[in-house]
Enzyme design. Sequence first.
Site: not given
Length: 411
Positions: A158, A228
Site C-alpha cells: 500500500d 479505492d
Amino acid sequence: MPNMHRISLLALVPSATLAHAAVLRNRLDDTNVGLTPSMGWSSWNVAQCDAASEEYAMTTANKLSELGLKDLGYEYVNIDDCWTTKQRDGNGNLVPDPNKWPRGIRPVVDDIHAMGLKFGLYGCAGTLTCASYPGSEDHEYQDAQLLADWDVDFWKHDNCFTECPVTPPPQTCWGYPVNTEPWYAKMADAIQSVKAQKEILFNLCQWGRNEVWTWGDKYGHSWRIENDNWGDWASVVRIGSKAGEIAQYSGPGGFNDLDMLFIGNNKLTHNQERLHFGLWAIAKSPLIIGADLTTIPTSSLDILRNKDLVAINQDPLGAAATPFRPSNSPEPASGEIYPYWAGPLSNGAVVAFSGANGAGDFSVNFSEVPGLEGGEHCWKEAYSGQEGRGDSLSFSVEQDDIAVFTVTDCA
Ligand SMILES: *[C@@H]1O[C@H](CO)[C@@H](O)[C@H](O)[C@H]1NC(C)=O
C-alpha cells in the site's frame, strides 16, 4: 532466461494485437505467478481490521472449496491491513498479532497450501500502514525474507505514510507532485531477492499515481489504477471507465488492478453487481472477492461463479477489453462507462454491451468490432447462456446491467 514465457505467449498472439504486445515492455521473468490476473478473496471489504485473522482465513479457505470457487480458480486467501502488532520485535521483524494469529502465520499458510490454495499478506511502502500498523519503509529486505520464510504467496504493498512534502507525512499524500516509483522499486527488488526461495506475486497498491500503468510492469504483477473501490456505484463507474482508457497496458505478467470486488456486500443492485463483475472480468483485473463467504447471497455467489466470465478473465492472451465506437453511436465521455466494449481472446473476441448509461437494445455488426473480421461468427452471452450465430449481434440490456459475449469462429 529472461522473458521466456513472453516469447512463447507472443507466438499465440494474432498479428493484429502485436501493437498491443509492444507496450508490454518490461515484464518480470517470473514463470509461475501473475501470468493471468490473480483470483481469490481478501479480508478488507469483509470487516476491515476485524477480518485480518486466522479464523477468517481458515473459514474462507474452507468456503472457497465448499462453494466451488476454488475449482473455478479463486485460489488466494489474502489478509489485508491490521494482521500485526503495533510494534516490530527486537530484531525489527513484523509480529503477527497473537490474538488474531494464535499459531502464528506459518502453520496457517501450511494448512491453506494443504487445501490447494494460496496465502497473501498486506504491507505498506511508508512508515505505517493505512491503519497505522508498522510499514515496510527501510525494512523491505527483512520483510521479504519473512514472507519467504513463511511461504507466503502474495504481497499487497500500500501507499500510506510515505514521503510527502508535508511533515510529518499524512496518511495519504494525494495532490502533491511526489514520485512514488522508488519505494515500489525497492520492495520489488526485495521480493526478487528472495525469489530462489519463494516466488511471490507482487501487487502494487499505488492508487494510479504517476501513471503507474506505464511502469508498474517493471516491478510487479498488478497495479491499482485508481483510488479505492468504496463499494458504491460511483466507484464502479469511476474505476471501470478509467480501465477502458488504459487497457493496452494489461498483458501476461502485469495487469491493471481495478481493486477488490464488492459483490455480495449489499451495496449494489443485482444488475450493478453483474456489471461490476463483468467489467472487471473483461478488463483483466484481478478478481478478488470482498464478501463474507459464510453469508453471501446465492445470487451474488452465482455472479462470481460465472464460468464464461472467469474464462474470459483468465484467457492466456491477457489482453484487456476497451471501448469501441460503432457507427451512429455516441461520442465516448470521460468518467462514463461507454456502452460498447471489445477485446481479443485467444479463441476469438469478447464483446460487451453496458447499460450503465441507460437500458437499451444494442446492436453491432461484427465488421465494426476491432480485431474481428466481418462475416458469420458464433456467440454466447455469459449471464443468460444465450447463443447465436450471424454477421451481427443484437441484445437488450437493462439499466446498469451488462451483456458479455464470447465471439468465436463457428465450428
Ligand atoms: C454487416 O456488415 C456487412 C459488411 O459491411 C454487410 O454486408 C452486412 O449486411 C451487415 N449485416 C447486417 C445485419 O447489417
